[in-house]
Motif scaffolding. Structure first.
Motif, PDB file in Angstrom:
ATOM      1  N   ALA A 131      -0.579  46.672  23.097  1.00  0.00           N
ATOM      2  CA  ALA A 131      -0.468  45.223  23.308  1.00  0.00           C
ATOM      3  C   ALA A 131      -0.250  44.494  21.985  1.00  0.00           C
ATOM      4  O   ALA A 131       0.587  43.591  21.884  1.00  0.00           O
ATOM      5  CB  ALA A 131      -1.724  44.705  24.002  1.00  0.00           C
ATOM      6  N   THR A 132      -1.001  44.875  20.953  1.00  0.00           N
ATOM      7  CA  THR A 132      -0.825  44.224  19.648  1.00  0.00           C
ATOM      8  C   THR A 132       0.502  44.627  19.012  1.00  0.00           C
ATOM      9  O   THR A 132       1.097  43.846  18.267  1.00  0.00           O
ATOM     10  CB  THR A 132      -1.993  44.552  18.705  1.00  0.00           C
ATOM     11  N   LEU A 133       0.967  45.829  19.318  1.00  0.00           N
ATOM     12  CA  LEU A 133       2.271  46.263  18.823  1.00  0.00           C
ATOM     13  C   LEU A 133       3.391  45.412  19.432  1.00  0.00           C
ATOM     14  O   LEU A 133       4.357  45.048  18.752  1.00  0.00           O
ATOM     15  CB  LEU A 133       2.496  47.739  19.158  1.00  0.00           C
ATOM     16  N   VAL A 134       3.249  45.089  20.718  1.00  0.00           N
ATOM     17  CA  VAL A 134       4.234  44.226  21.383  1.00  0.00           C
ATOM     18  C   VAL A 134       4.250  42.853  20.723  1.00  0.00           C
ATOM     19  O   VAL A 134       5.316  42.288  20.458  1.00  0.00           O
ATOM     20  CB  VAL A 134       3.930  44.097  22.885  1.00  0.00           C
ATOM     21  N   LEU A 135       3.070  42.302  20.435  1.00  0.00           N
ATOM     22  CA  LEU A 135       2.993  40.994  19.784  1.00  0.00           C
ATOM     23  C   LEU A 135       3.648  41.052  18.404  1.00  0.00           C
ATOM     24  O   LEU A 135       4.420  40.159  18.029  1.00  0.00           O
ATOM     25  CB  LEU A 135       1.532  40.558  19.653  1.00  0.00           C
ATOM     26  N   GLU A 136       3.358  42.087  17.659  1.00  0.00           N
ATOM     27  CA  GLU A 136       3.934  42.267  16.330  1.00  0.00           C
ATOM     28  C   GLU A 136       5.458  42.351  16.412  1.00  0.00           C
ATOM     29  O   GLU A 136       6.183  41.698  15.641  1.00  0.00           O
ATOM     30  CB  GLU A 136       3.363  43.550  15.722  1.00  0.00           C
ATOM     31  N   ASP A 137       5.940  43.161  17.347  1.00  0.00           N
ATOM     32  CA  ASP A 137       7.389  43.328  17.519  1.00  0.00           C
ATOM     33  C   ASP A 137       8.063  42.020  17.922  1.00  0.00           C
ATOM     34  O   ASP A 137       9.165  41.700  17.460  1.00  0.00           O
ATOM     35  CB  ASP A 137       7.647  44.406  18.582  1.00  0.00           C
ATOM     36  N   ILE A 139       7.108  38.969  17.194  1.00  0.00           N
ATOM     37  CA  ILE A 139       7.180  38.067  16.037  1.00  0.00           C
ATOM     38  C   ILE A 139       8.380  38.448  15.171  1.00  0.00           C
ATOM     39  O   ILE A 139       9.139  37.585  14.711  1.00  0.00           O
ATOM     40  CB  ILE A 139       5.875  38.103  15.218  1.00  0.00           C
ATOM     41  N   ARG A 140       8.564  39.737  14.942  1.00  0.00           N
ATOM     42  CA  ARG A 140       9.711  40.187  14.146  1.00  0.00           C
ATOM     43  C   ARG A 140      11.030  39.745  14.780  1.00  0.00           C
ATOM     44  O   ARG A 140      11.953  39.315  14.089  1.00  0.00           O
ATOM     45  CB  ARG A 140       9.699  41.711  14.007  1.00  0.00           C
ATOM     46  N   LYS A 141      11.120  39.879  16.086  1.00  0.00           N
ATOM     47  CA  LYS A 141      12.351  39.474  16.769  1.00  0.00           C
ATOM     48  C   LYS A 141      12.553  37.965  16.682  1.00  0.00           C
ATOM     49  O   LYS A 141      13.679  37.481  16.568  1.00  0.00           O
ATOM     50  CB  LYS A 141      12.305  39.919  18.227  1.00  0.00           C
ATOM     51  N   LYS A 142      11.454  37.237  16.723  1.00  0.00           N
ATOM     52  CA  LYS A 142      11.529  35.773  16.649  1.00  0.00           C
ATOM     53  C   LYS A 142      12.131  35.334  15.318  1.00  0.00           C
ATOM     54  O   LYS A 142      12.904  34.369  15.254  1.00  0.00           O
ATOM     55  CB  LYS A 142      10.125  35.183  16.816  1.00  0.00           C
ATOM     56  N   VAL A 143      11.796  36.056  14.255  1.00  0.00           N
ATOM     57  CA  VAL A 143      12.247  35.644  12.925  1.00  0.00           C
ATOM     58  C   VAL A 143      13.512  36.384  12.484  1.00  0.00           C
ATOM     59  O   VAL A 143      13.980  36.225  11.358  1.00  0.00           O
ATOM     60  CB  VAL A 143      11.131  35.839  11.877  1.00  0.00           C
ATOM     61  N   GLY A 150       1.416  43.480  10.905  1.00  0.00           N
ATOM     62  CA  GLY A 150       0.081  42.929  11.096  1.00  0.00           C
ATOM     63  C   GLY A 150      -0.179  41.581  10.478  1.00  0.00           C
ATOM     64  O   GLY A 150       0.593  40.631  10.635  1.00  0.00           O
ATOM     65  N   THR A 151      -1.274  41.500   9.751  1.00  0.00           N
ATOM     66  CA  THR A 151      -1.713  40.239   9.170  1.00  0.00           C
ATOM     67  C   THR A 151      -0.707  39.683   8.164  1.00  0.00           C
ATOM     68  O   THR A 151      -0.492  38.463   8.091  1.00  0.00           O
ATOM     69  CB  THR A 151      -3.080  40.427   8.478  1.00  0.00           C
ATOM     70  N   ARG A 152      -0.080  40.553   7.404  1.00  0.00           N
ATOM     71  CA  ARG A 152       0.920  40.084   6.425  1.00  0.00           C
ATOM     72  C   ARG A 152       2.100  39.421   7.132  1.00  0.00           C
ATOM     73  O   ARG A 152       2.649  38.427   6.648  1.00  0.00           O
ATOM     74  CB  ARG A 152       1.392  41.248   5.562  1.00  0.00           C
ATOM     75  N   LEU A 153       2.470  39.972   8.277  1.00  0.00           N
ATOM     76  CA  LEU A 153       3.549  39.382   9.067  1.00  0.00           C
ATOM     77  C   LEU A 153       3.145  37.990   9.552  1.00  0.00           C
ATOM     78  O   LEU A 153       3.924  37.026   9.460  1.00  0.00           O
ATOM     79  CB  LEU A 153       3.867  40.289  10.263  1.00  0.00           C
ATOM     80  N   PRO A 166       7.395  28.779   9.180  1.00  0.00           N
ATOM     81  CA  PRO A 166       8.659  29.109   9.848  1.00  0.00           C
ATOM     82  C   PRO A 166       8.529  29.049  11.378  1.00  0.00           C
ATOM     83  O   PRO A 166       9.405  28.535  12.062  1.00  0.00           O
ATOM     84  CB  PRO A 166       8.955  30.532   9.361  1.00  0.00           C
ATOM     85  N   ILE A 167       7.428  29.585  11.911  1.00  0.00           N
ATOM     86  CA  ILE A 167       7.172  29.498  13.349  1.00  0.00           C
ATOM     87  C   ILE A 167       6.187  28.371  13.594  1.00  0.00           C
ATOM     88  O   ILE A 167       5.093  28.350  13.020  1.00  0.00           O
ATOM     89  CB  ILE A 167       6.607  30.826  13.899  1.00  0.00           C
TER      90      ILE A 167
END
Length: 230
Positions: A131-137, A139-143, A150-153, A166-167
């Motif tokens: 689930a957290t991997l989906v959220l991370e992925d 965010i990457r697609k959004k930007v 993770g936290t750095r992202l 940015p978001i």
């Protein structure tokens, strides 16, 4: 007792009942009786001892010796087995509950990656991991892509100050800070722990609750604005 296997055999019995019921003749092909017998024996091996008497139904017990068997006798065994699982083991309630919880997760990717894990009997930290991997992925697609994790992202692209983020979830300062803290919190409290070590502390209920929360964040992220110039 393996509740997932119990639900699988219950589903097989429902399918067999439907298939047998669709036959118009009073006799049906013996292969259906063989299939019923296989499910009953599998359940007996799991410890559902109440099914033992059903093996005495002649046409079902000896199904492999006949080209055609009695539809009524075979259906009798199937219906009794289903009733035993539903009322004696609460399988129907489990299936309904799981189905309702699955349907409450709206994001297709999140549901696809977590549904089978939520139906298991243990190791629910894997649900949190995915689930957290989906959220991370997402965010990457959004930007438009990033090597950060993770936290750095989150720190790079979701800032507490909307004017420098940015978001942007909200132009209201307090709300933007709240969303930024939430995403960072998910990564700090949940993502990091399940990506770097094994944890048995999560129950199925915990996993569903976290999935539902991340599902909400994904929907908010989808409608959030993104500014490339920041």
């Amino acid at each position: 007792m393996d509740s997932r296997a119990l639900r699988v055999h219950y589903g097989r019995l429902l399918g067999l009942r439907s298939a047998i019921d669709s036959q118009d003749e009073i006799n049906i092909e013996g292969v259906m009786g063989v299939s019923v017998l296989a499910v009953l024996k599998a359940l007996l091996d799991m410890g559902v001892d109440e099914l033992k008497d059903l093996l005495d139904i002649p046409e079902v017990a000896a199904a492999s010796n006949y080209d055609y068997i009695s539809k009524a006798q075979t259906m009798l065994a199937v219906e009794q087995a289903i009733a035993i699982l539903e009322y004696g083991y609460g399988v129907k309630e489990q299936v309904v509950e799981l189905g309702s919880l699955y349907n409450s997760i709206k994001d297709p990717q999140l549901r696809d990656r977590c549904a089978d894990l939520l139906a298991s009997n243990s190791k629910f930290d894997r649900v949190i991991n995915q689930a957290t991997l989906v959220l991370e992925d997402r965010i990457r697609k959004k930007v438009g892509g990033s090597d950060l994790t993770g936290t750095r992202l989150a720190n790079q692209f979701i800032k507490s100050d909307a004017t420098s983020s940015p978001i942007v979830f909200s132009t209201d300062g307090d709300e933007q800070k709240g969303y930024a803290d939430l995403v960072r919190g998910v990564f700090l409290a949940l993502r990091n722990g399940t990506h770097h070590q094994i944890s048995d502390e999560f129950s199925r209920e915990d996993a569903f609750a976290i999935c539902a929360f991340i599902d909400r964040l994904l929907r908010l992220l989808e409608v959030a604005s993104f500014r490339k110039d920041i």
